[in-house]
Design an enzyme around this catalytic site. Structure first.
Site, short mmCIF file in Angstrom:
data_model
loop_
_atom_site.label_atom_id
_atom_site.label_comp_id
_atom_site.label_asym_id
_atom_site.label_seq_id
_atom_site.Cartn_x
_atom_site.Cartn_y
_atom_site.Cartn_z
N ASP A 1 -14.68 -6.67 42.10
CA ASP A 1 -15.68 -6.10 43.01
C ASP A 1 -15.22 -6.12 44.46
O ASP A 1 -15.93 -5.65 45.36
CB ASP A 1 -17.04 -6.78 42.85
CG ASP A 1 -17.03 -8.26 43.21
OD1 ASP A 1 -16.12 -8.98 42.72
OD2 ASP A 1 -17.91 -8.70 43.98
N HIS A 2 -13.99 -6.65 44.71
CA HIS A 2 -13.43 -6.66 46.06
C HIS A 2 -12.13 -5.87 46.17
O HIS A 2 -11.75 -5.46 47.26
CB HIS A 2 -13.20 -8.11 46.53
CG HIS A 2 -14.48 -8.88 46.61
ND1 HIS A 2 -15.12 -9.15 47.79
CD2 HIS A 2 -15.28 -9.39 45.64
CE1 HIS A 2 -16.26 -9.80 47.54
NE2 HIS A 2 -16.37 -9.96 46.24
N HIS B 1 -13.68 -20.58 45.83
CA HIS B 1 -14.26 -19.52 44.99
C HIS B 1 -13.17 -19.02 44.04
O HIS B 1 -13.38 -18.92 42.83
CB HIS B 1 -14.79 -18.41 45.88
CG HIS B 1 -15.33 -17.22 45.16
ND1 HIS B 1 -16.49 -17.25 44.41
CD2 HIS B 1 -14.87 -15.94 45.08
CE1 HIS B 1 -16.70 -16.04 43.89
NE2 HIS B 1 -15.74 -15.24 44.28
N HIS C 1 -21.31 -10.10 50.01
CA HIS C 1 -22.50 -9.70 49.25
C HIS C 1 -23.78 -9.85 50.07
O HIS C 1 -23.87 -10.72 50.92
CB HIS C 1 -22.65 -10.55 47.98
CG HIS C 1 -21.58 -10.33 46.97
ND1 HIS C 1 -21.73 -9.46 45.91
CD2 HIS C 1 -20.34 -10.87 46.85
CE1 HIS C 1 -20.63 -9.47 45.17
NE2 HIS C 1 -19.77 -10.32 45.72
N HIS D 1 -9.84 -11.56 48.19
CA HIS D 1 -9.52 -12.26 46.95
C HIS D 1 -9.44 -11.27 45.80
O HIS D 1 -9.71 -10.08 45.96
CB HIS D 1 -10.49 -13.41 46.67
CG HIS D 1 -11.91 -13.02 46.40
ND1 HIS D 1 -12.73 -12.44 47.34
CD2 HIS D 1 -12.67 -13.16 45.28
CE1 HIS D 1 -13.92 -12.23 46.82
NE2 HIS D 1 -13.92 -12.66 45.56
N HIS E 1 -11.01 -10.70 42.89
CA HIS E 1 -12.08 -10.22 42.00
C HIS E 1 -12.23 -8.69 42.09
O HIS E 1 -12.15 -8.12 43.18
CB HIS E 1 -13.40 -10.92 42.32
CG HIS E 1 -13.46 -12.33 41.82
ND1 HIS E 1 -14.30 -13.28 42.36
CD2 HIS E 1 -12.77 -12.95 40.82
CE1 HIS E 1 -14.14 -14.43 41.71
NE2 HIS E 1 -13.21 -14.26 40.78
FE FE Z 1 -17.77 -10.77 44.92
ZN ZN Z 2 -15.60 -13.03 44.19
#
Ligand code: FE
Ligand code: ZN
Length: 280
Positions: free
Chosen positions: A84-85, A139, A196, A80, A82
């Site tokens: 942090d990915h 999400h 995570h 996805h 975001h």
């Molecule tokens: Fe994340």
């Molecule tokens: Zn995320």
């Protein structure tokens, strides 16, 4: 209490042993910790030269590990949009220009530079293995999971966590319940690699809505041991999640009752559990 704990632990061991027996030598997955609690995954298939990275929010630790092992990256998977990915995509592509960046078609506007865009049911070849794409919105709108049946693994991003699920930033309860329902029916030996290390907090919360679940209690204790030793709690398995993850179990009468919604629709129970977790 001792025998209760042991019964639960036996259930966990059975899941893990079945998983290992099924997956030996098929798909190697290494965990690369990033930021505070993210996991980047490094994928290899013995006997093949494919090398994959899943959800590199930060390219630095991923490149360091690839270089340490002398590996040439061939595939970058994004679940996805975001940061942090996917924040490490550009640096990974700069270092490994031949690597193919693969991500959800519906996020073309938010994930720049994809070489291969995928939608529900698509297959992505990865050496002798292939990944099936499962769209799991909730999400984020365009979230996907990558599942390999032969490799017995699913990369679930921020949709399914160990004993938890992602916050619904761009979706609603019915949608997230439906997305989790797609993962619930994967083979029980499927290893679950999520985005995570939230497992310990998730376990604490899970016990508040599923207090009589002995497998959950045993798993929570096991997770505490692992974390105290500084070890990851990933991977889980679909079988273990079905036994212990309250967000997959919103259709269990015991959980509905525990949150004061006996007889209610599972979506309503799921929504209530998600709200409680948001405020936990
Ligand atoms: Fe994340
Ligand atoms: Zn995320």
């Amino acid at each position: 209490m001792r025998s209760v704990w042991q019964n639960g632990q036996l259930a966990i061991l059975r899941f893990l042993e079945a998983s290992e027996a099924m997956t030996a030598e098929k798909l190697d997955v290494e965990l690369i910790p990033a930021f505070r609690d993210n996991y980047i995954y490094l994928l290899r298939v013995p006997g093949s030269d494919v090398v994959g990275i899943v959800d590199a929010g930060d390219a630095t630790p991923a490149i360091a590990e690839l270089d340490r092992q002398g590996l040439a990256l061939t595939h970058i998977f994004n679940t996805h949009h975001h940061p942090d990915h996917m924040g490490g995509n550009d640096a990974l592509k700069a270092r490994f220009p031949d690597a193919k960046l693969i991500g959800p078609l519906s996020e073309t506007a938010r994930i720049p530079g994809m070489d291969l865009t995928v939608a529900d049911g698509d297959k992505v070849e990865f050496g002798p293995l292939s990944f099936k794409v499962i769209e799991v919105p909730g999400h984020t709108r365009g979230h996907v999971a990558f599942w390999t049946e032969k490799g017995a693994a699913v990369f679930s991003g921020d949709t399914l966590f160990a004993m938890g699920c992602g916050r619904m930033f761009e979706g609603h309860a019915a949608q997230m319940w439906n997305s989790l329902g797609k993962l619930k029916w994967l083979p029980s030996v499927t290893r679950v690699y999520c985005g995570h290390e939230y497992t310990q907090t998730n376990a604490r919360f899970a016990l508040t809505v599923d207090p009589d679940n002995r497998t959950l209690a045993a798993r929570a204790a096991e997770v505490d041991h692992l974390r105290a030793a500084g070890k990851p709690t990933i991977p889980s398995t679909i079988g273990l999640e079905n036994e212990t993850n309250p967000f997959l179990r919103a259709d269990e009468p015991a959980i509905a009752k525990a949150v004061g919604l006996a007889g209610a629709d599972p979506v309503q129970v799921f929504a209530e559990i998600r709200i409680r977790k948001d405020n936990f």
